[in-house]
Design a protein around this motif. Structure first.
Motif, PDB file in Angstrom:
ATOM      1  N   GLU A   1       0.835  -1.208   0.000  1.00  0.00           N
ATOM      2  CA  GLU A   1       0.000   0.000   0.000  1.00  0.00           C
ATOM      3  C   GLU A   1       0.865   1.252   0.000  1.00  0.00           C
ATOM      4  OE1 GLU A   1      -2.356  -0.569   3.464  1.00  0.00           O
ATOM      5  OE2 GLU A   1      -3.784  -1.934   2.482  1.00  0.00           O
ATOM      6  N   GLU A   2       1.977   1.224   0.729  1.00  0.00           N
ATOM      7  CA  GLU A   2       2.880   2.377   0.781  1.00  0.00           C
ATOM      8  C   GLU A   2       3.573   2.605  -0.557  1.00  0.00           C
ATOM      9  OE1 GLU A   2       7.192   3.197   2.753  1.00  0.00           O
ATOM     10  OE2 GLU A   2       5.613   2.595   4.150  1.00  0.00           O
TER      11      GLU A   2
ATOM     12  N   GLY B   1       2.561   1.387  -3.575  1.00  0.00           N
ATOM     13  CA  GLY B   1       1.729   1.299  -4.765  1.00  0.00           C
ATOM     14  C   GLY B   1       1.868  -0.029  -5.483  1.00  0.00           C
TER      15      GLY B   1
END
Length: 312
Positions: free
Chosen positions: A27-28, A30
């Motif tokens: 999530e951090e 991408g």
């Protein structure tokens, strides 16, 4: 040559080591969880050891992973600090290259207001008629007067060039023929008679230069800047061909008067230029907007300068 793993794999490892979770690392960054897993496996193959083991739903670092994660984290912190220091330095000083007359008549009297509005930015003004290499980082931006816009740079037209002859009121009064609507200007009255602007002026009026066939050099005072030409005219030494935009104060306070009513626009613009990489620089954007506001009185005093203007 440095033998380093791909940066994408290093970033994936550093984020996964911090979060102990591939999903949050993805999530951090991408990436999907599978994407992070692929990068970690490639990284482990590159370094030749296992760095993560699964503990239930979480990922735990191996002793080798713990040791490497600490060093990698320190390296990323060092890079963050370096980039932050660079950004701070870049944002704190604005270097401006500008030709002499514009620097003296427009910038120098007004830069104090820019400093008051932006006290966090120090201004370094480089006054020279020589072109600086903006793309090589010699200055952040430049103000130039030219017919053609340079390529490879961000360009903003500030205002269109206009030229007109000016003299002191006493000089005009002492030479009654200059009080006509569009008087001819004798060559021996001209300050810097070799200035190309005088030829532009004559061409616009369809006038000859008192029989000058191009072989004889005109005689008279010769200077290398409008600022000096204007000073000579104010002192009553003759008539200077000037850009009215730059000498509004001298006209307003009566030290200079226009000889005749014509303003010739020979083709050319005052332009603000900077490299593409500085397009989103806060200090460049702040200066550009400030300069456009400062020039509004000049444009209002000479509406013809707005002809063909482009505001980006």
């Amino acid at each position: 040559m440095r033998q380093l793993p791909p940066l994408a794999a290093v970033r994936a490892f550093e984020a996964a080591a911090r979060h102990r979770n591939y999903t949050r690392a993805g999530e951090e960054l991408g990436l999907t969880q599978a994407g992070v897993s692929y990068q970690i496996k490639s990284f482990e193959q590159r370094v030749g050891t296992v760095l993560f083991v699964r503990e239930g739903r979480a990922m735990a670092l191996t002793p080798a992973g713990e040791a490497l994660a600490q060093r990698v984290s320190q390296a990323f912190a060092t890079m963050e600090s370096a980039f932050a220091a660079l950004a701070q330095t870049e944002d704190q000083v604005l270097s401006i290259a500008c030709f002499q007359t514009f620097a003296t008549k427009i910038l120098a009297p007004r830069l104090g207001s820019f400093q008051l509005a932006h006290p966090e930015i120090a201004v370094r003004l480089v006054v020279s008629d020589a072109f600086v290499d903006l793309e090589a980082g010699e200055c952040d931006l430049a103000i130039r007067l030219s017919r053609d816009a340079p390529t490879g740079l961000q360009v903003h037209r500030l205002n269109k060039l206009g030229i007109a002859p000016f003299a002191s009121p006493a000089f005009v009064e002492a030479n009654g023929e200059l009080q006509a609507g569009d008087p001819p200007i004798a060559e021996d009255h001209r300050i810097s008679p070799n200035n190309a602007w005088w030829r532009e002026w004559d061409d616009a009026r369809c006038a000859s230069r008192d029989g000058n066939d191009g072989q004889r050099q005109p005689r008279g005072l010769e200077f290398d800047s409008q600022q000096l030409d204007a000073a000579a005219a104010i002192s009553g030494n003759g008539i200077a061909i000037l850009a009215p935009t730059l000498f509004l104060s001298e006209v307003t306070d009566g030290r200079l008067v226009r000889v005749g009513t014509r303003v010739v626009r020979p083709g050319g613009y005052f332009r603000l230029l900077y490299p593409e990489v500085r397009r989103h620089s806060p200090k460049v954007r702040a200066f550009r907007h400030w300069l456009e506001r400062e020039l509004e009185p000049c444009l209002a005093a000479d509406p013809g300068c707005l002809e063909g203007m482009e505001r980006a």
